[in-house]
Enzyme design. Sequence first.
Site, PDB file in Angstrom:
ATOM      1  CG  ASP A  20       0.114   0.003   9.289  1.00 51.61           C
ATOM      2  OD1 ASP A  20       0.027   0.867  10.093  1.00 51.61           O
ATOM      3  OD2 ASP A  20       0.726   0.300   8.228  1.00 51.61           O
TER       4      ASP A  20
ATOM      5  CE  LYS B 224      -3.247   0.610   3.267  1.00 47.13           C
ATOM      6  NZ  LYS B 224      -3.464   1.862   4.050  1.00 47.13           N
TER       7      LYS B 224
ATOM      8  NE  ARG C 120      -5.258  -0.179  12.939  1.00 50.47           N
ATOM      9  CZ  ARG C 120      -4.546  -0.009  11.871  1.00 50.47           C
ATOM     10  NH1 ARG C 120      -3.302   0.042  11.917  1.00 50.47           N
ATOM     11  NH2 ARG C 120      -5.322  -0.136  10.626  1.00 50.47           N
TER      12      ARG C 120
ATOM     13  NE  ARG D 124      -2.816  -1.961   8.381  1.00 58.90           N
ATOM     14  CZ  ARG D 124      -2.552  -2.319   7.022  1.00 58.90           C
ATOM     15  NH1 ARG D 124      -2.599  -3.495   6.726  1.00 58.90           N
ATOM     16  NH2 ARG D 124      -2.115  -1.574   6.174  1.00 58.90           N
TER      17      ARG D 124
ATOM     18  CD  GLN E  56       0.272   8.241   7.116  1.00 61.64           C
ATOM     19  OE1 GLN E  56      -0.320   9.126   7.944  1.00 61.64           O
ATOM     20  NE2 GLN E  56      -0.317   7.085   6.494  1.00 61.64           N
TER      21      GLN E  56
ATOM     22  CE  LYS F 275      -0.428   4.041  12.672  1.00 58.09           C
ATOM     23  NZ  LYS F 275       0.208   4.844  11.589  1.00 58.09           N
TER      24      LYS F 275
END
Length: 427
Positions: free
Chosen positions: A316, A20, A347, A389, A169, A343
């Site tokens: 991730d 990705k 999470r 995820r 990022q 995220k």
Amino acid sequence: MLSSTYSIPENFRISVPGDKSVSHRSILFSSIAKGESYISGFLEAEDPLNTMKCFEKLGVSFCKTGKGEYSVKSQGKGYLKSPDSDLDFGNGGTGIRLSAGLLSGLTGVETVLTGDASLQKRPMKRIIEPLQLMGADIASLEEEGKAPLRIKGKKLKPIHYQSKLSSAQVKSCLMLASITSDVKLEYEEPELSRDHTENIVQFLGGHLTKLSKTHFILEPPYDFSGNHYKVPGDISSAAFFLVLGLLSKSGSLVIQNIGLNPSRVGILTVLKEMGGNIRITNQRQECGEIVGDLVVIPSLLHRTEIKPELIPSMIDEIPILTIAGLFSEGGFSISNVQELRAKESDRIHAMITNLKKIGVQVDEKEDGYSFSQAENIQAAFIESFMDHRIAMSFYILKTLLGNDIQIDDDSWIDTSFPDFKSILRSM
Ligand code: S3P
């Protein structure tokens, strides 16, 4: 201790879709390069396809030539134009944050960048602040520090930025802002976050000087031309099958053509430390990235101490690693993962909520959670929290136990891995 009832055939070979992160970068770099580029192995999932649509609106032409194959035509960064409508990045944090940098440095281009309800809740201050230090004209349109973001592209100033976060990022956002604005960037981060952008810049012949593992200088000229991007399989998608293969009762799995960039392979290190039998074969280099096949043999796992410096390289993969932790002798513990709260969902909260639902007693911390050795799991209705995820991790648990776990909404899986269920079925 929990054990699985699931078996796979001997030497079963699978491929997972393209990475990705690299797919996103292949769109962005082929859009700012002059001439024709070719992309193969592109991840045809909602997130990167949304980013592609955004760049189509900016004047780049993408032509699908086969499965995961595209030819891209651009006249170069100076020819991108203001779009007729808002750029919608859907669920994709990488798409919006990297594009915000790229667009901030493009003089005369005016855009509004937005996304779905999950994306509009995610923190954008981490990119807005350094971009403003470079002189960018970027503002939140509704809630401060969140998308939608309004950007009026302009010539930016060079910057030396010492990031408090190890975030690829943020780093890539500033790299792209510097590239479109033709200015120098000096960048430092606490731990190395994934370095695909650095690799692409070097692959395209750009001037990037590494002063240490976590400190570099990027300098003009940035006159990139069209190239061929070969996107390797995504280790973050492979991770679901790695855990399935390790915890199966019998058989063995070969996951072919996986990107093994050292800044991404923390999951391999930790699973091996937990006792996982994983080997790399057929290792090679493609477009500046290490690629290889993973051979996975069922193994007995045990608890391990996860070193904080490994976290950015497996950020991730924590949800699926937690599922592996349910099967490990001595249980599981993870700390230093406060970034998981930023995220697609929070999470930490999503995992703890669902672990409690399946009957696991979890100790909750601000920066992680732990549980002792699991003995049995009860059927439950899992909440995916708009997060692919989380949904896939509990799918793997359901597959391993063959019990009646249900997932509220698995459509989120399509944001990164539309073939996930068909690969599972094939096994
Ligand atoms: C990504 C970087 C990571 C990761 C995300 C993709 C990228 O985020 O979680 O899924 O492609 O740059 P951060 O580096 O911001 O933590």
